[in-house]
Write an enzyme that holds these catalytic residues in place. Sequence first.
Site, PDB file in Angstrom:
ATOM      1  N   LYS A  29     -87.612  79.300 -55.318  1.00 21.79           N
ATOM      2  CA  LYS A  29     -89.695  79.106 -54.750  1.00 21.79           C
ATOM      3  C   LYS A  29     -89.379  79.575 -55.971  1.00 21.79           C
ATOM      4  O   LYS A  29     -91.224  78.375 -56.359  1.00 21.79           O
ATOM      5  CB  LYS A  29     -89.648  80.088 -53.901  1.00 21.79           C
ATOM      6  N   ARG A  80     -94.693  84.749 -44.671  1.00 19.63           N
ATOM      7  CA  ARG A  80     -93.399  85.804 -44.989  1.00 19.63           C
ATOM      8  C   ARG A  80     -93.298  85.993 -43.002  1.00 19.63           C
ATOM      9  O   ARG A  80     -92.312  86.832 -42.569  1.00 19.63           O
ATOM     10  CB  ARG A  80     -93.712  86.267 -45.298  1.00 19.63           C
ATOM     11  N   ARG A 107     -81.205  86.447 -63.080  1.00 15.20           N
ATOM     12  CA  ARG A 107     -82.966  86.189 -63.534  1.00 15.20           C
ATOM     13  C   ARG A 107     -83.285  87.027 -64.608  1.00 15.20           C
ATOM     14  O   ARG A 107     -83.656  88.435 -64.926  1.00 15.20           O
ATOM     15  CB  ARG A 107     -83.482  86.075 -62.140  1.00 15.20           C
ATOM     16  N   ARG A 126     -87.016  92.279 -63.192  1.00 19.00           N
ATOM     17  CA  ARG A 126     -87.510  92.484 -62.485  1.00 19.00           C
ATOM     18  C   ARG A 126     -86.766  94.240 -61.794  1.00 19.00           C
ATOM     19  O   ARG A 126     -85.859  94.093 -61.212  1.00 19.00           O
ATOM     20  CB  ARG A 126     -88.378  91.502 -61.192  1.00 19.00           C
ATOM     21  N   ARG A 139     -83.412  93.140 -49.380  1.00 24.89           N
ATOM     22  CA  ARG A 139     -84.904  91.813 -49.699  1.00 24.89           C
ATOM     23  C   ARG A 139     -84.669  90.246 -48.347  1.00 24.89           C
ATOM     24  O   ARG A 139     -84.580  89.771 -47.648  1.00 24.89           O
ATOM     25  CB  ARG A 139     -84.807  91.380 -50.500  1.00 24.89           C
TER      26      ARG A 139
HETATM   27  P1  AP5 Z   1     -86.544  81.719 -58.271  1.00 28.08           P
HETATM   28  O1  AP5 Z   1     -87.224  80.945 -58.572  1.00 28.08           O
HETATM   29  O2  AP5 Z   1     -86.613  83.727 -59.409  1.00 28.08           O
HETATM   30  O3  AP5 Z   1     -86.297  82.022 -57.038  1.00 28.08           O
HETATM   31  P2  AP5 Z   1     -87.664  82.878 -55.433  1.00 28.08           P
HETATM   32  O4  AP5 Z   1     -86.815  82.018 -54.218  1.00 28.08           O
HETATM   33  O5  AP5 Z   1     -88.676  82.740 -56.176  1.00 28.08           O
HETATM   34  O6  AP5 Z   1     -87.162  85.028 -55.488  1.00 28.08           O
HETATM   35  P3  AP5 Z   1     -87.529  85.914 -55.941  1.00 28.08           P
HETATM   36  O7  AP5 Z   1     -86.925  87.173 -55.930  1.00 28.08           O
HETATM   37  O8  AP5 Z   1     -89.123  85.707 -56.285  1.00 28.08           O
HETATM   38  O9  AP5 Z   1     -88.395  85.748 -53.588  1.00 28.08           O
HETATM   39  P4  AP5 Z   1     -88.583  86.869 -53.299  1.00 28.08           P
HETATM   40  O10 AP5 Z   1     -89.782  86.483 -52.246  1.00 28.08           O
HETATM   41  O11 AP5 Z   1     -87.472  88.499 -53.211  1.00 28.08           O
HETATM   42  O12 AP5 Z   1     -89.744  87.990 -54.495  1.00 28.08           O
HETATM   43  P5  AP5 Z   1     -90.794  87.663 -53.947  1.00 28.08           P
HETATM   44  O13 AP5 Z   1     -92.308  88.177 -55.327  1.00 28.08           O
HETATM   45  O14 AP5 Z   1     -91.433  86.656 -53.219  1.00 28.08           O
HETATM   46  O15 AP5 Z   1     -84.418  82.113 -58.991  1.00 28.08           O
HETATM   47  C1  AP5 Z   1     -84.079  82.845 -59.377  1.00 28.08           C
HETATM   48  C2  AP5 Z   1     -83.101  83.003 -59.527  1.00 28.08           C
HETATM   49  O16 AP5 Z   1     -82.372  81.708 -59.949  1.00 28.08           O
HETATM   50  C3  AP5 Z   1     -83.869  82.707 -61.130  1.00 28.08           C
HETATM   51  O17 AP5 Z   1     -83.195  83.157 -62.605  1.00 28.08           O
HETATM   52  C4  AP5 Z   1     -83.813  81.238 -61.755  1.00 28.08           C
HETATM   53  O18 AP5 Z   1     -83.609  80.522 -63.400  1.00 28.08           O
HETATM   54  C5  AP5 Z   1     -82.491  80.827 -60.286  1.00 28.08           C
HETATM   55  N1  AP5 Z   1     -82.759  79.621 -59.854  1.00 28.08           N
HETATM   56  C6  AP5 Z   1     -83.467  79.208 -59.116  1.00 28.08           C
HETATM   57  N2  AP5 Z   1     -83.223  77.843 -58.582  1.00 28.08           N
HETATM   58  C7  AP5 Z   1     -82.081  76.958 -59.233  1.00 28.08           C
HETATM   59  C8  AP5 Z   1     -80.804  76.676 -58.940  1.00 28.08           C
HETATM   60  N3  AP5 Z   1     -81.488  75.476 -57.790  1.00 28.08           N
HETATM   61  N4  AP5 Z   1     -79.102  76.783 -59.917  1.00 28.08           N
HETATM   62  C9  AP5 Z   1     -79.585  77.316 -60.669  1.00 28.08           C
HETATM   63  N5  AP5 Z   1     -80.437  79.137 -60.763  1.00 28.08           N
HETATM   64  C10 AP5 Z   1     -81.769  78.644 -59.845  1.00 28.08           C
HETATM   65  O19 AP5 Z   1     -91.518  89.386 -52.789  1.00 28.08           O
HETATM   66  C11 AP5 Z   1     -91.290  90.586 -54.040  1.00 28.08           C
HETATM   67  C12 AP5 Z   1     -91.949  91.809 -53.034  1.00 28.08           C
HETATM   68  O20 AP5 Z   1     -93.425  91.196 -53.121  1.00 28.08           O
HETATM   69  C13 AP5 Z   1     -91.439  91.093 -52.102  1.00 28.08           C
HETATM   70  O21 AP5 Z   1     -90.099  92.290 -51.702  1.00 28.08           O
HETATM   71  C14 AP5 Z   1     -92.464  92.373 -51.138  1.00 28.08           C
HETATM   72  O22 AP5 Z   1     -92.945  93.202 -50.895  1.00 28.08           O
HETATM   73  C15 AP5 Z   1     -93.440  91.798 -51.813  1.00 28.08           C
HETATM   74  N6  AP5 Z   1     -94.076  90.698 -51.317  1.00 28.08           N
HETATM   75  C16 AP5 Z   1     -94.304  89.084 -51.774  1.00 28.08           C
HETATM   76  N7  AP5 Z   1     -95.478  88.180 -50.953  1.00 28.08           N
HETATM   77  C17 AP5 Z   1     -95.035  88.633 -49.631  1.00 28.08           C
HETATM   78  C18 AP5 Z   1     -96.283  88.431 -48.545  1.00 28.08           C
HETATM   79  N8  AP5 Z   1     -96.108  87.347 -48.078  1.00 28.08           N
HETATM   80  N9  AP5 Z   1     -96.150  89.604 -47.717  1.00 28.08           N
HETATM   81  C19 AP5 Z   1     -95.364  90.439 -47.705  1.00 28.08           C
HETATM   82  N10 AP5 Z   1     -95.375  91.249 -49.156  1.00 28.08           N
HETATM   83  C20 AP5 Z   1     -95.080  90.176 -49.412  1.00 28.08           C
HETATM   84 MG    MG Z   2     -90.278  84.420 -55.919  1.00 31.39          MG
END
Ligand code: AP5
Ligand code: MG
Length: 220
Positions: free
Chosen positions: A18, A93, A132, A165, A176
């Site tokens: 994402k 979410r 990552r 992270r 997660r």
């Molecule tokens: P990346 O692009 O980083 O993936 P992502 O989908 O953004 O994954 P996240 O870990 O950020 O998602 P998340 O939902 O767990 O965390 P968030 O920060 O939102 O890609 C991952 C890796 O793969 C990278 O190394 C990239 O280079 C590689 N890659 C990407 N695409 C690829 C491809 N096609 N091929 C090969 N490699 C690839 O949330 C963190 C925390 O915040 C949550 O756990 C929660 O506590 C809180 N939070 C955030 N939003 C909310 C909400 N709306 N409500 C409540 N709590 C929330």
């Molecule tokens: Mg992300």
Amino acid sequence: MPSDALFLVLLGGPGAGKGTQAERLSEILGIPQVSTGELFRENLKKETELGLLAKGYMERGELVPDEVTVGMVRERLSRADARKGAILDGFPRTIAQAEALEELLVEMDHQLAVVPNIQVPDDVLLARLAGRWTCRKCGAMYHQLFSPPQEEGVCDRCGGELYQRPDDTPDTQKHRIEVYKEQTAPLIDYYREKGLLAEVDGRPGIDKIQAELLEIVRGL
Ligand code: AP5
Ligand code: MG
Ligand code: ZN
């Protein structure tokens, strides 16, 4: 009359890509990436009240309570740069967050254009999260195998330091994914029923997925 602004939600499990895609689309389409995860991490870094509140939830891989998250998004979308739209990454979410977003957009005289769902199997999610690296300064994302930086530990874009992270420990990653399945995956049907869902195979490389997302947006 709904505006011609472009609001889209990127759905997908942790590690689906994402953030990677939102960052690229934001640059190409000229609308901001609004990542709730990033906003919480910025608040955590600055030790704001919001950041301290979110800390424990994030460390455990649990969702931050809806009211807190919705309030933060409301403030972010009220800023001038979101008048032309936004790429929502990691929000909504929960069904409650999705309903709140809908209300927010109605208030702003906007509506959601499309919800691409980036689908990736669990084993691939875990492999992506495990490798990552993120830039501390500009947030750019790298992967030690799939998209390594030119110089280890250094951001290609800004020279910033790359870090892993704290919520990317194996246990939290798995948790997660469970939380995603329980609380976020129901949004797939929710948006399908509204006719907004666009399925995207998240297994290919980053460029291919980017091209597919652009095709979806340009076909609107
Ligand atoms: P990346 O692009 O980083 O993936 P992502 O989908 O953004 O994954 P996240 O870990 O950020 O998602 P998340 O939902 O767990 O965390 P968030 O920060 O939102 O890609 C991952 C890796 O793969 C990278 O190394 C990239 O280079 C590689 N890659 C990407 N695409 C690829 C491809 N096609 N091929 C090969 N490699 C690839 O949330 C963190 C925390 O915040 C949550 O756990 C929660 O506590 C809180 N939070 C955030 N939003 C909310 C909400 N709306 N409500 C409540 N709590 C929330
Ligand atoms: Mg992300
Ligand atoms: Zn950087």
